[in-house]
Design an enzyme around this catalytic site. Structure first.
Site, mmCIF file in Angstrom:
data_model
loop_
_atom_site.group_PDB
_atom_site.id
_atom_site.type_symbol
_atom_site.label_atom_id
_atom_site.label_comp_id
_atom_site.label_asym_id
_atom_site.label_seq_id
_atom_site.Cartn_x
_atom_site.Cartn_y
_atom_site.Cartn_z
ATOM 1 N N ARG A 233 -23.864 -31.428 -14.916
ATOM 2 C CA ARG A 233 -24.971 -31.870 -15.622
ATOM 3 C C ARG A 233 -24.452 -33.122 -16.811
ATOM 4 O O ARG A 233 -25.116 -34.062 -17.168
ATOM 5 C CB ARG A 233 -25.807 -30.930 -16.552
ATOM 6 C CG ARG A 233 -26.938 -31.300 -17.486
ATOM 7 C CD ARG A 233 -27.636 -32.682 -16.827
ATOM 8 N NE ARG A 233 -28.506 -32.416 -15.847
ATOM 9 C CZ ARG A 233 -28.854 -33.280 -14.857
ATOM 10 N NH1 ARG A 233 -28.757 -34.405 -15.355
ATOM 11 N NH2 ARG A 233 -29.356 -32.893 -13.797
ATOM 12 N N GLU B 29 -30.276 -61.086 -44.099
ATOM 13 C CA GLU B 29 -31.425 -61.149 -43.516
ATOM 14 C C GLU B 29 -32.422 -62.111 -44.627
ATOM 15 O O GLU B 29 -32.342 -62.040 -45.762
ATOM 16 C CB GLU B 29 -32.214 -59.704 -43.290
ATOM 17 C CG GLU B 29 -33.445 -59.623 -42.672
ATOM 18 C CD GLU B 29 -33.857 -58.248 -42.691
ATOM 19 O OE1 GLU B 29 -33.227 -57.554 -41.970
ATOM 20 O OE2 GLU B 29 -34.682 -57.665 -43.570
#
Length: 284
Positions: free
Chosen positions: A98, A198
């Site tokens: 897994r 930004e």
């Protein structure tokens, strides 16, 4: 992928999470001396990623498990391909199963998605970037997968680049104050990091251009038309980056604006794992 000490530690933690005091399913019904063969079977078309990680998982579970590898990270894979075969302790292979699949399925899903995006803009000069929108403690694996898919990495964390976003600007008292504070901080701490800021509109872009002190201007949630105007205003004085709400359907429209970079958070936070399976072949 380079399997350094940090990667080894992360894999060890992942195994500890899964195994704890023992794989009681395998221990209960598989004799300790049982040897066998398994194969990694591709069940969905895509881009392969994570073979080196799988090898390290197996090594940590049982260094005596042998891998015969047929395909490599970055290879295009199709349903029915066999990536590798394993020979060794049946108990130990099942214990590792897994964890091997969790890493490889997610990494291959990210690599597949990245390549799909890259193919959409291959006729342009734009560079596609990932973001910090990653799974906790999986960043190194996920950013590696982005590169395997053909895109590029943005900053790795908060420490290797300064990004002054809307909240930083608002708390600092404005664009100019945020830029000045970032540069003063670097001087006082003897740092040499790139600074990205930004912008939320074209007026913000003009203010950054006039003030200077940054390396890259981000156009946040701009339309392609607005970015075209922003790119003209910047006129190669700074690097430019488009970000925010850019999806496959609109990606090319942004790529042809002349912007240098497009950041795509969906590379790592909005993907589907690729369907792979580790299957029994025979007992030995």
């Amino acid at each position: 992928m380079i399997i350094d000490e940090q990667i080894k530690k992360l894999i060890a933690l992942t195994l500890q999470e899964d195994i704890a005091d023992g794989d009681h399913s395998s221990l209960s019904c598989i004799p300790v001396e049982e040897q066998g063969e398994m194969k990694l079977l591709v069940k969905e078309d895509g881009v392969l990623c994570g073979v080196d990680v799988a090898r390290e998982v197996l090594r940590q579970v049982d260094p005596n498990i042998k891998m015969e590898q047929y395909m490599h990270d970055g290879d295009a894979i199709v349903k029915g391909d066999i990536v590798f075969r394993l020979n060794g302790s049946a108990q130990k292979m099942l214990t590792a199963e897994r964890t091997v699949l969790n890493f490889m399925q997610r990494m291959s899903g990210i690599a597949t998605s990245s390549r799909e995006y890259v193919e959409l803009v291959k006729d342009t000069n734009v560079t596609l970037l990932d973001t910090r929108k990653t799974t906790p403690n999986m960043r190194a694996f996920e950013k590696y997968a982005v590169k395997i898919g053909g895109a590029s990495n943005h900053r790795f964390g908060l420490y290797d680049m300064m990004m002054l976003k809307d909240n930083h600007i608002d708390f600092a008292g404005g664009i100019e104050k945020a830029i000045d504070a970032a540069n003063e901080y670097q001087r006082s701490h003897n740092l040499n990091l790139k600074i990205e800021i930004e912008t939320r509109n074209l007026e913000d872009v003009k203010r950054v251009i006039e003030h200077g002190g940054v390396h890259r201007i981000m156009f946040d949630n701009f339309t392609p038309e607005q970015i075209c105007e922003g790119v003209k205003l910047v006129n190669h004085q700074f690097e430019t980056e488009a970000s925010g709400g850019i999806v496959k359907e609109t990606l090319h429209d942004y790529a042809v604006t002349g912007v240098d970079f497009i950041s795509v958070g969906a590379f790592t936070h909005h993907i589907a794992s690729l369907d792979l399976s580790l299957k029994f072949v025979k007992s030995l």
